[in-house]
Write a protein that holds these residues in place. Structure first.
Motif, PDB file in Angstrom:
ATOM      1  N   ALA A  34      15.245  12.268  14.473  1.00 58.83           N
ATOM      2  CA  ALA A  34      14.103  13.192  14.562  1.00 58.83           C
ATOM      3  C   ALA A  34      12.761  12.466  14.530  1.00 58.83           C
ATOM      4  O   ALA A  34      11.911  12.694  15.422  1.00 58.83           O
ATOM      5  CB  ALA A  34      14.186  14.230  13.451  1.00 58.83           C
ATOM      6  N   PRO A  35      12.501  11.577  13.576  1.00 60.08           N
ATOM      7  CA  PRO A  35      11.194  10.909  13.576  1.00 60.08           C
ATOM      8  C   PRO A  35      10.970   9.994  14.776  1.00 60.08           C
ATOM      9  O   PRO A  35       9.848   9.890  15.288  1.00 60.08           O
ATOM     10  CB  PRO A  35      11.188  10.117  12.264  1.00 60.08           C
ATOM     11  CG  PRO A  35      12.602  10.008  11.849  1.00 60.08           C
ATOM     12  CD  PRO A  35      13.276  11.221  12.372  1.00 60.08           C
ATOM     13  N   VAL A  36      12.043   9.327  15.227  1.00 59.14           N
ATOM     14  CA  VAL A  36      11.907   8.458  16.417  1.00 59.14           C
ATOM     15  C   VAL A  36      11.576   9.299  17.640  1.00 59.14           C
ATOM     16  O   VAL A  36      10.699   8.952  18.437  1.00 59.14           O
ATOM     17  CB  VAL A  36      13.190   7.641  16.640  1.00 59.14           C
ATOM     18  CG1 VAL A  36      13.164   6.972  18.020  1.00 59.14           C
ATOM     19  CG2 VAL A  36      13.346   6.593  15.554  1.00 59.14           C
ATOM     20  N   GLN A  37      12.275  10.430  17.784  1.00 58.39           N
ATOM     21  CA  GLN A  37      12.021  11.291  18.930  1.00 58.39           C
ATOM     22  C   GLN A  37      10.616  11.878  18.879  1.00 58.39           C
ATOM     23  O   GLN A  37       9.927  11.978  19.902  1.00 58.39           O
ATOM     24  CB  GLN A  37      13.060  12.417  18.967  1.00 58.39           C
ATOM     25  CG  GLN A  37      13.025  13.259  20.241  1.00 58.39           C
ATOM     26  CD  GLN A  37      13.349  12.437  21.473  1.00 58.39           C
ATOM     27  OE1 GLN A  37      14.292  11.653  21.470  1.00 58.39           O
ATOM     28  NE2 GLN A  37      12.546  12.603  22.530  1.00 58.39           N
TER      29      GLN A  37
ATOM     30  N   GLU B 262      20.506  11.075  23.403  1.00 62.69           N
ATOM     31  CA  GLU B 262      21.277   9.874  23.076  1.00 62.69           C
ATOM     32  C   GLU B 262      21.285   9.688  21.552  1.00 62.69           C
ATOM     33  O   GLU B 262      20.267   9.342  20.955  1.00 62.69           O
ATOM     34  CB  GLU B 262      20.645   8.660  23.748  1.00 62.69           C
ATOM     35  CG  GLU B 262      21.374   7.356  23.502  1.00 62.69           C
ATOM     36  CD  GLU B 262      22.749   7.301  24.157  1.00 62.69           C
ATOM     37  OE1 GLU B 262      23.550   6.446  23.776  1.00 62.69           O
ATOM     38  OE2 GLU B 262      23.018   8.137  25.055  1.00 62.69           O
ATOM     39  N   PRO B 263      22.421   9.922  20.905  1.00 63.43           N
ATOM     40  CA  PRO B 263      22.454   9.819  19.438  1.00 63.43           C
ATOM     41  C   PRO B 263      22.253   8.371  18.972  1.00 63.43           C
ATOM     42  O   PRO B 263      22.807   7.439  19.545  1.00 63.43           O
ATOM     43  CB  PRO B 263      23.845  10.335  19.075  1.00 63.43           C
ATOM     44  CG  PRO B 263      24.664  10.134  20.311  1.00 63.43           C
ATOM     45  CD  PRO B 263      23.721  10.294  21.471  1.00 63.43           C
ATOM     46  N   LEU B 264      21.411   8.211  17.953  1.00 68.10           N
ATOM     47  CA  LEU B 264      21.183   6.898  17.369  1.00 68.10           C
ATOM     48  C   LEU B 264      22.256   6.607  16.324  1.00 68.10           C
ATOM     49  O   LEU B 264      22.903   7.514  15.782  1.00 68.10           O
ATOM     50  CB  LEU B 264      19.796   6.841  16.726  1.00 68.10           C
ATOM     51  CG  LEU B 264      18.597   7.089  17.652  1.00 68.10           C
ATOM     52  CD1 LEU B 264      17.290   7.012  16.859  1.00 68.10           C
ATOM     53  CD2 LEU B 264      18.582   6.088  18.804  1.00 68.10           C
ATOM     54  N   SER B 265      22.450   5.329  16.037  1.00 66.85           N
ATOM     55  CA  SER B 265      23.452   4.950  15.023  1.00 66.85           C
ATOM     56  C   SER B 265      23.075   5.497  13.646  1.00 66.85           C
ATOM     57  O   SER B 265      23.934   5.833  12.838  1.00 66.85           O
ATOM     58  CB  SER B 265      23.587   3.425  14.959  1.00 66.85           C
ATOM     59  OG  SER B 265      22.320   2.829  14.683  1.00 66.85           O
TER      60      SER B 265
END
Length: 381
Positions: free
Chosen positions: A332-335, A323-326
């Motif tokens: 990458a860091p969130v994932q 799910e692409p973030l805005s």
């Protein structure tokens, strides 16, 4: 000649008085000894209740020296030595009891059992084995067989372990069918390492007959069939697992999905996995359904369906991965943070001792319990 009865009249009272005096002296001596021996015994018992083992041992040694024929004091002393880790002295106490000619019957069996426990605690497995074998036919036979079973499991002597488990089952100590199936699977692993494929297959087939409710036998047999190039037979074996041992389906879900793809049986396997998830969603079953999805969008729908049924950080992490973030730079860091947070939740945990591992074990490496690892991950428990 007339018999003089005067001496007889005087003799009887004198004899009676002498006998009475002797009995009183013996009774007094017995009372004195009785007071002295229990005094040391009760002093030792008081120290023991106060968890003062060193003082208790000194008191019991004093009591034993005062009355070396008291078997119970020897048993108490030997048990104290064993509890504090002084195994050499515990062995000497119990061997002394066994060497005494006046110790017979149940006390002798009890001393033999205590000696076997001394050897077990000291890690002298060969001597413990010999001591335990001598308890056959005694009141301690059941406990001795269980201890022997533990010894053979630790030494990985599976044929001997099978014999003991069969004896225990015949003596109505409970059902050992599942344990016997594990032993057969262990023998099959040894045969595979030695390149003995036929022997391994024979042992695994026997394991599935011995305990069809055990997922391990079906999984190992399917892996062997797949290794030999018979993917369809391997799939059918796992389908039998889904029927005979449904609680183990999460462990086999990944292999089931792979075999379904190779044999063109995706639709049938999807139905089985969806039915299982309808009863209670499992992380590994949902992951297998995602593997069988026709598109990434369908795979994400599987994760979302799981989340609707049951909250799961692991499934949320899977869903968010595509799910692409805005803010693309934050992807990458969130994932990575989500992966790290969900990683401990994907472990398996022993229900007996709490030992956690990234892989599933049939026998816990921590407490040596069999089948103590549930088929589900930590997050699902």
């Amino acid at each position: 000649m007339d018999l003089d009865l005067t001496w007889l009249l005087w003799g009887l009272p004198i004899a009676f008085a002498a006998g009475w005096l002797a009995s009183r002296l013996d009774l007094r001596q017995w009372r004195i000894e009785g007071r002295q021996a229990p005094k040391a015994y009760f002093r030792g018992l008081n120290h023991l209740l106060n968890e003062q083992q060193d003082q208790a041992i000194d008191a019991f040694i004093e009591a034993v020296q005062g009355d070396p024929d008291t078997a119970e004091l020897h048993f108490a002393l030997g048990n104290l030595f064993r509890r504090r880790g002084d195994y050499d002295r515990a062995v000497r106490v119990h061997e002394h009891l066994l060497a005494r000619a006046d110790v017979k019957g149940k006390d002798r069996d009890r001393a033999q059992h205590a000696l076997a426990l001394d050897f077990l605690k000291a890690g002298l497995l060969d001597r413990a084995e010999t001591a335990l074998q001598r308890l056959e036919g005694t009141d301690f036979e059941g406990e001795a067989l269980l201890a022997l079973l533990a010894i053979y499991e630790r030494s990985r002597d599976w044929p001997q372990a099978q014999q003991i488990a069969q004896k225990l089952e015949h003596t109505q100590q409970g059902s050992f069918a599942t344990r016997l199936a594990h032993y057969l699977c262990e023998e099959a692993e040894l045969a595979l390492r030695a390149g003995q494929m036929d022997r391994a297959r024979e042992r695994l087939e026997e394991a599935t007959r011995q305990a069809p409710q055990l997922a391990r036998g079906w999984m190992a047999l399917s892996a062997l069939q797949n290794q030999q190039g018979d993917a369809r037979a391997a799939l059918n074996t796992l389908l039998q697992l889904a029927h005979q041992a449904p609680q183990g389906l999460p462990l086999a879900a990944g292999a089931l999905a792979e075999l379904a793809r190779r044999t063109g049986q995706e639709a049938a396997v999807k139905t089985i996995l969806q039915t299982a998830n309808a009863r209670g969603p499992a992380l590994d079953v949902t992951e297998a359904l995602a593997q069988l999805a026709a598109s990434p969008a369908e795979a994400r729908d599987r994760y979302l369906e799981h989340l609707r049924q049951e909250p799961s950080l692991v499934m949320a992490t899977r869903w968010l991965a595509d799910e692409p973030l805005s803010d693309a730079a934050a992807q990458a860091p969130v994932q990575a943070a989500l992966n790290q947070a969900s990683s401990p939740l994907q472990r398996y945990r022993c229900a007996a001792c709490g030992f956690e591992a990234s892989q599933h074990f049939w026998q816990c490496p921590g407490c040596q319990s069999w089948d103590s690892y549930p088929a589900r991950r930590v997050e699902e428990l």
